[in-house]
Design a protein around this motif. Structure first.
Motif, PDB file in Angstrom:
ATOM      1  N   LYS A 177      -5.436   6.110   5.331  1.00 52.88           N
ATOM      2  CA  LYS A 177      -5.925   6.501   4.096  1.00 52.88           C
ATOM      3  C   LYS A 177      -4.955   5.729   2.983  1.00 52.88           C
ATOM      4  O   LYS A 177      -4.426   6.240   1.867  1.00 52.88           O
ATOM      5  N   GLU A 178      -4.496   4.487   3.330  1.00 52.66           N
ATOM      6  CA  GLU A 178      -3.795   3.741   2.306  1.00 52.66           C
ATOM      7  C   GLU A 178      -4.386   3.239   0.992  1.00 52.66           C
ATOM      8  O   GLU A 178      -5.427   3.034   1.150  1.00 52.66           O
ATOM      9  N   THR A 234       0.802  -1.253  -0.004  1.00 56.51           N
ATOM     10  CA  THR A 234      -0.105  -0.091   0.048  1.00 56.51           C
ATOM     11  C   THR A 234       0.855   1.303  -0.053  1.00 56.51           C
ATOM     12  O   THR A 234       1.983   1.177   0.372  1.00 56.51           O
ATOM     13  N   SER A 235       0.326   2.336  -0.440  1.00 59.98           N
ATOM     14  CA  SER A 235       0.937   3.597  -0.375  1.00 59.98           C
ATOM     15  C   SER A 235      -0.151   4.847   0.305  1.00 59.98           C
ATOM     16  O   SER A 235      -1.268   4.363   0.357  1.00 59.98           O
ATOM     17  N   GLY A 236       0.620   5.865   0.578  1.00 64.26           N
ATOM     18  CA  GLY A 236      -0.100   6.739   1.510  1.00 64.26           C
ATOM     19  C   GLY A 236      -0.291   7.001   2.749  1.00 64.26           C
ATOM     20  O   GLY A 236       0.546   6.088   3.540  1.00 64.26           O
ATOM     21  N   GLU A 237      -1.098   7.997   3.547  1.00 65.98           N
ATOM     22  CA  GLU A 237      -0.476   8.050   4.830  1.00 65.98           C
ATOM     23  C   GLU A 237      -1.502   6.919   5.602  1.00 65.98           C
ATOM     24  O   GLU A 237      -2.420   6.296   5.019  1.00 65.98           O
ATOM     25  N   THR A 238      -1.086   6.774   6.874  1.00 65.62           N
ATOM     26  CA  THR A 238      -1.857   5.865   7.438  1.00 65.62           C
ATOM     27  C   THR A 238      -3.185   6.239   7.774  1.00 65.62           C
ATOM     28  O   THR A 238      -3.584   7.254   8.160  1.00 65.62           O
TER      29      THR A 238
END
Length: 287
Positions: A205-206, A199-203
């Motif tokens: 908001k993956e 996954t990518s993005g903020e915790t």
């Protein structure tokens, strides 16, 4: 790249009849400690391994890598196992499938990859390996994001007069698939596979970005042979492995693979053009 049905009988195979090299040699990294199989490729072991990109497209005359292809695979080893890792990048989850039946020994059954049905080609990773650089006797592996594994031993007729041709599923089949043959466990040394979702993005908001996977195969069961046997396992230093990897995708383009110049035909005919790994022993360690 064809339809297969699963079976459940185990048979041991030793691969012989080596052929000459036609590809550049790549080092397969040795590790002094067994790898922990969880699908995550952040381990020091894989950071030290050579990445083989799967960026060439089937059914096109384009020679250069496809700019949208990002997949790769890697190979490592120790005294008891061959390790294969691969990375699958995608903004959407793969469209994959499994058969209802399982393969493998009763003590270690595993779900089986389904490649297609009457209307759909499913996503999966395909891998072809011969521990003795042998284009006529090799393993075909399939793996997907559901951690399903398809493993089939293949024998390729040497010419149009080879008696083996009478065992082909159809005149168009490239090999004789020994459906009952799966990769066996070797006592305490067992087949194991794992998938790690990326996954990518903020915790909180993956965003899904694909998956990575690891396959662990006992050396004896893929044909290491008695000449390589030592008191503490198998010594592969100096031995060679012919292999290549491919992504079979539900979307277009349908296939990305690791062999430059391969545009059509069966993957089973392409093994001599695959990567040639030389097993090298060093003090590299990884878990």
């Amino acid at each position: 790249m064809n339809f297969r049905a699963p079976t459940t009988l185990a048979v041991g195979i030793i691969m012989l009849n080596a052929i000459s090299s036609v590809a550049e040699e790549t080092i397969s990294t040795y590790h002094t400690a067994p790898l922990t199989i969880d699908g995550n490729l952040d381990k020091p072991a894989w950071k030290a391994a050579v990445r083989i990109p799967m960026v060439y497209e089937m059914f096109t005359k384009r020679e250069e890598p496809n700019a949208t292809a990002t997949g790769y695979y890697m190979v490592a080893w120790d005294e008891h196992y061959l390790y294969i890792a691969y990375d699958w990048t995608s903004a959407t989850k793969p469209k994959s499938a499994v058969w209802q039946d399982e393969r493998g020994p009763r003590s270690n059954p595993r779900p089986v990859v389904r490649l297609n049905d009457e209307k759909t080609q499913f996503d999966c990773f395909e891998f072809f390996i011969s521990l003795h650089d042998d284009a006529f006797h090799f393993w075909e592996l399939q793996h997907n994001d559901r951690n399903a594994l398809g493993d089939y031993f293949c024998i390729k007729p040497r010419d149009k007069d080879d008696p083996l041709r009478s065992y082909l599923d159809s005149p168009r089949s490239p090999v004789v698939w020994l459906w009952p043959c799966y990769i066996q466990d070797d006592g305490e040394y067992t087949v194991k596979t794992a998938v790690h979702e990326k996954t990518s993005g903020e915790t909180g908001k993956e965003i899904y970005s694909g998956y990575s996977a690891e396959l662990r195969l006992p050396l004896k069961s893929i044909g290491a042979g008695y000449s390589l046997r030592r008191e503490n396992g198998y010594q592969l230093a100096g031995a060679k492995l012919r292999a290549f990897g491919a992504e079979s995708r539900n979307t277009k383009p349908s296939y990305f693979h690791s062999i430059k110049g391969l545009h059509d035909g069966w993957f089973h005919d392409a093994l001599p053009r695959g990567q040639l790994f030389v097993f090298e022993q060093s003090e590299s360690a990884g878990k």
